[in-house]
Design a protein around this motif. Structure first.
Motif, mmCIF file in Angstrom:
data_model
loop_
_atom_site.group_PDB
_atom_site.id
_atom_site.type_symbol
_atom_site.label_atom_id
_atom_site.label_comp_id
_atom_site.label_asym_id
_atom_site.label_seq_id
_atom_site.Cartn_x
_atom_site.Cartn_y
_atom_site.Cartn_z
ATOM 1 N N ARG A 114 0.873 -1.241 0.162
ATOM 2 C CA ARG A 114 -0.091 -0.124 -0.152
ATOM 3 C C ARG A 114 1.120 1.448 0.120
ATOM 4 O O ARG A 114 1.837 1.178 0.632
ATOM 5 C CB ARG A 114 -0.930 -0.030 1.324
ATOM 6 N N SER A 115 0.668 2.068 -0.900
ATOM 7 C CA SER A 115 1.401 3.377 -0.976
ATOM 8 C C SER A 115 0.663 4.854 -0.795
ATOM 9 O O SER A 115 -0.746 4.617 -1.135
ATOM 10 C CB SER A 115 2.064 3.404 -2.297
ATOM 11 N N ASP A 116 1.181 5.441 0.100
ATOM 12 C CA ASP A 116 0.499 6.837 0.310
ATOM 13 C C ASP A 116 1.616 8.034 -0.017
ATOM 14 O O ASP A 116 2.686 7.663 0.405
ATOM 15 C CB ASP A 116 0.300 6.945 1.785
ATOM 16 N N SER A 117 1.188 8.994 -0.631
ATOM 17 C CA SER A 117 1.962 10.278 -0.689
ATOM 18 C C SER A 117 1.532 11.602 -0.480
ATOM 19 O O SER A 117 0.343 11.618 -0.983
ATOM 20 C CB SER A 117 2.724 10.358 -2.256
ATOM 21 N N ARG A 118 1.938 12.312 0.261
ATOM 22 C CA ARG A 118 1.526 13.616 0.433
ATOM 23 C C ARG A 118 2.446 14.565 0.261
ATOM 24 O O ARG A 118 3.661 14.594 0.726
ATOM 25 C CB ARG A 118 1.185 13.870 1.805
ATOM 26 N N ILE A 119 2.401 15.616 -0.492
ATOM 27 C CA ILE A 119 3.038 16.890 -0.910
ATOM 28 C C ILE A 119 2.409 18.086 -0.927
ATOM 29 O O ILE A 119 1.427 18.287 -1.363
ATOM 30 C CB ILE A 119 3.690 16.553 -2.411
ATOM 31 N N GLU A 120 2.894 18.929 0.207
ATOM 32 C CA GLU A 120 2.206 20.071 0.540
ATOM 33 C C GLU A 120 2.888 21.251 0.821
ATOM 34 O O GLU A 120 4.236 21.304 1.061
ATOM 35 C CB GLU A 120 1.352 19.544 1.680
ATOM 36 N N THR A 121 2.009 22.340 1.000
ATOM 37 C CA THR A 121 2.432 23.573 1.426
ATOM 38 C C THR A 121 1.574 24.261 2.151
ATOM 39 O O THR A 121 0.227 23.808 2.310
ATOM 40 C CB THR A 121 3.353 24.369 0.205
ATOM 41 N N PHE A 122 1.755 25.230 2.596
ATOM 42 C CA PHE A 122 0.728 26.264 3.568
ATOM 43 C C PHE A 122 0.932 27.686 3.245
ATOM 44 O O PHE A 122 2.206 28.243 2.955
ATOM 45 C CB PHE A 122 1.059 25.911 5.066
ATOM 46 N N VAL A 123 -0.209 28.326 3.164
ATOM 47 C CA VAL A 123 -0.293 29.759 2.852
ATOM 48 C C VAL A 123 -1.284 30.509 4.032
ATOM 49 O O VAL A 123 -2.170 29.758 4.195
ATOM 50 C CB VAL A 123 -0.495 30.305 1.470
ATOM 51 N N THR A 124 -0.783 31.788 4.347
ATOM 52 C CA THR A 124 -1.687 32.274 5.245
ATOM 53 C C THR A 124 -2.369 33.955 4.891
ATOM 54 O O THR A 124 -1.104 34.506 4.356
ATOM 55 C CB THR A 124 -1.189 32.381 6.861
ATOM 56 N N LEU A 125 -3.352 34.340 4.901
ATOM 57 C CA LEU A 125 -3.971 35.383 4.455
ATOM 58 C C LEU A 125 -4.145 35.914 6.231
ATOM 59 O O LEU A 125 -5.093 35.545 6.541
ATOM 60 C CB LEU A 125 -5.110 35.377 3.758
ATOM 61 N N GLY A 126 -3.587 37.259 6.496
ATOM 62 C CA GLY A 126 -3.555 37.596 7.762
ATOM 63 C C GLY A 126 -3.098 36.758 8.918
ATOM 64 O O GLY A 126 -2.056 36.286 8.664
ATOM 65 N N ALA A 127 -3.776 36.549 10.070
ATOM 66 C CA ALA A 127 -3.132 35.651 10.922
ATOM 67 C C ALA A 127 -3.164 34.310 10.722
ATOM 68 O O ALA A 127 -4.217 33.941 10.211
ATOM 69 C CB ALA A 127 -3.926 36.251 12.434
ATOM 70 N N PRO A 128 -2.360 33.595 11.247
ATOM 71 C CA PRO A 128 -2.187 32.200 11.066
ATOM 72 C C PRO A 128 -3.408 31.493 11.979
ATOM 73 O O PRO A 128 -3.778 31.823 13.026
ATOM 74 C CB PRO A 128 -0.866 31.605 11.573
ATOM 75 N N THR A 129 -4.172 30.233 11.210
ATOM 76 C CA THR A 129 -5.002 29.494 11.905
ATOM 77 C C THR A 129 -4.594 28.322 11.671
ATOM 78 O O THR A 129 -3.955 27.792 10.830
ATOM 79 C CB THR A 129 -6.378 29.766 11.365
ATOM 80 N N THR A 130 -5.239 27.149 12.451
ATOM 81 C CA THR A 130 -5.012 25.708 12.483
ATOM 82 C C THR A 130 -6.135 24.923 11.925
ATOM 83 O O THR A 130 -6.065 23.795 11.816
ATOM 84 C CB THR A 130 -4.555 25.439 13.804
ATOM 85 N N ASP A 131 -7.488 25.229 11.763
ATOM 86 C CA ASP A 131 -8.570 24.543 11.389
ATOM 87 C C ASP A 131 -8.275 23.612 10.192
ATOM 88 O O ASP A 131 -8.771 22.465 10.106
ATOM 89 C CB ASP A 131 -9.818 25.197 11.307
ATOM 90 N N ALA A 132 -7.413 24.265 9.111
ATOM 91 C CA ALA A 132 -7.245 23.413 7.947
ATOM 92 C C ALA A 132 -6.277 22.391 8.033
ATOM 93 O O ALA A 132 -5.894 21.578 7.120
ATOM 94 C CB ALA A 132 -6.791 24.503 6.767
ATOM 95 N N LEU A 133 -5.406 22.484 9.199
ATOM 96 C CA LEU A 133 -4.461 21.609 9.302
ATOM 97 C C LEU A 133 -4.591 20.412 10.064
ATOM 98 O O LEU A 133 -3.562 19.586 10.544
ATOM 99 C CB LEU A 133 -3.245 22.310 10.115
ATOM 100 N N GLN A 134 -5.739 20.012 10.283
ATOM 101 C CA GLN A 134 -6.010 18.875 11.187
ATOM 102 C C GLN A 134 -5.719 17.688 10.319
ATOM 103 O O GLN A 134 -6.165 17.518 8.937
ATOM 104 C CB GLN A 134 -7.521 18.711 11.419
ATOM 105 N N PRO A 135 -5.294 16.529 10.786
ATOM 106 C CA PRO A 135 -4.740 15.440 10.070
ATOM 107 C C PRO A 135 -6.047 14.577 9.745
ATOM 108 O O PRO A 135 -7.371 14.642 10.466
ATOM 109 C CB PRO A 135 -4.257 14.545 11.186
ATOM 110 N N THR A 136 -5.770 13.884 8.535
ATOM 111 C CA THR A 136 -6.794 13.199 7.961
ATOM 112 C C THR A 136 -6.743 11.602 8.392
ATOM 113 O O THR A 136 -7.712 10.847 8.077
ATOM 114 C CB THR A 136 -6.836 12.979 6.504
ATOM 115 N N GLY A 137 -5.500 11.202 9.034
ATOM 116 C CA GLY A 137 -5.351 10.169 9.388
ATOM 117 C C GLY A 137 -4.819 8.970 8.338
ATOM 118 O O GLY A 137 -4.868 7.836 8.468
#
Length: 266
Positions: A142-165
């Motif tokens: 079984r293979s899994d690949s995640r390639i990602e980055t992050f961008v913020t408008l204004g102050a940083p938040t964390t709701d979008a960063l919750q793990p998917t498992g």
């Protein structure tokens, strides 16, 4: 006419955003921290010999998922795939942090039929229909690949960063859009939602084209999957971790890879 399985496997390999071991996959934004009520960010995505130098192959963005600050899905615009890189734009219309990820997964199957070794790659739901009934020595990974980055408008938040498992993921302790040169930052790596302990993490700074020696460092995650890095200089950094578990005792093997891009400010 159906293509031979060997050809299908080769085509599927090209479709994945993972490259050969010698090449590095990355998804890099033109900016990571922006102000105002709305803004645009451009992205380059490629596999290359040096990080952020598009010199090998464009990335297939079939698995692109953009999570907006409120958890909804945002859409990429102006997508294009050239010879060495893929590009797209993102219109930031909500304040907070966006998670921009290209996520792929599936099964890699090796088996013998009539004394000949064959391979197949695809979704788990398609395996039964594609592996012959007379196949022997079937090995599944079984293979899994995640390639990602992050961008913020204004102050940083964390709701979008919750793990998917699913696969290897970055769980922020330090926010990925609040990094400063000379200061320590801590992150956690999860594998399928659990701490990824004792995992080697490679961290490389961009701009290697103009330096005699690449700026790279390696650290290991602790028992909680955490690692800490003190950024030596400002710049765009590539963060990589991977793990492979061989098939054994009738259980399928597993291969997971994480590639993240973060900007460190002065």
């Amino acid at each position: 006419m159906k293509k031979p399985l060997a050809i299908l496997a080769a085509l599927a390999t090209l479709a994945l955003p993972m490259s050969a071991q010698a090449h590095r996959a990355w998804l890099a934004p033109t900016s990571t921290v922006l102000s105002g009520t709305d803004a645009w960010v451009g992205f380059d995505a490629a596999m290359s010999n040096g990080v952020f130098i598009a010199d090998h192959a464009a990335m297939n963005l079939a698995g692109l998922v953009i999570t907006a600050p409120d958890g909804s899905t945002a859409e990429a615009e102006n997508m294009m795939r050239a010879r060495y890189r893929s590009t797209f734009d993102l219109h930031l219309t909500q304040p907070g942090t966006y998670r921009v990820a290209n996520v792929m997964g599936g099964l890699m199957v090796s088996y013998k039929q009539g004394g000949e070794t064959k391979r197949w790659r695809g979704a788990e739901a398609e395996m039964a229909a594609n592996i012959p009934a007379d196949a022997t020595e079937v090995t599944v990974t079984r293979s899994d690949s995640r390639i990602e980055t992050f961008v913020t408008l204004g102050a940083p938040t964390t709701d979008a960063l919750q793990p998917t498992g699913q696969g290897i993921e970055l769980a922020p302790v330090s926010h990925p859009n609040d990094l400063v040169a000379g200061e320590a930052a801590t992150f956690k790596l999860l594998r399928d939602g659990q701490p990824a302990a004792d995992l080697e993490v490679t961290i490389a700074r961009g701009g290697t084209r103009y330096r005699d020696n690449p700026d790279e460092m390696t650290v290991r995650t602790d028992a909680d999957g955490a690692f800490t890095v003190t950024w030596p200089e400002p710049g765009m950094y590539w963060v990589n971790a991977s793990v492979r578990t061989p098939a054994a005792d009738g259980r399928p093997g597993a291969s997971a890879q994480y590639n993240g891009v973060m900007e460190v400010l002065p």
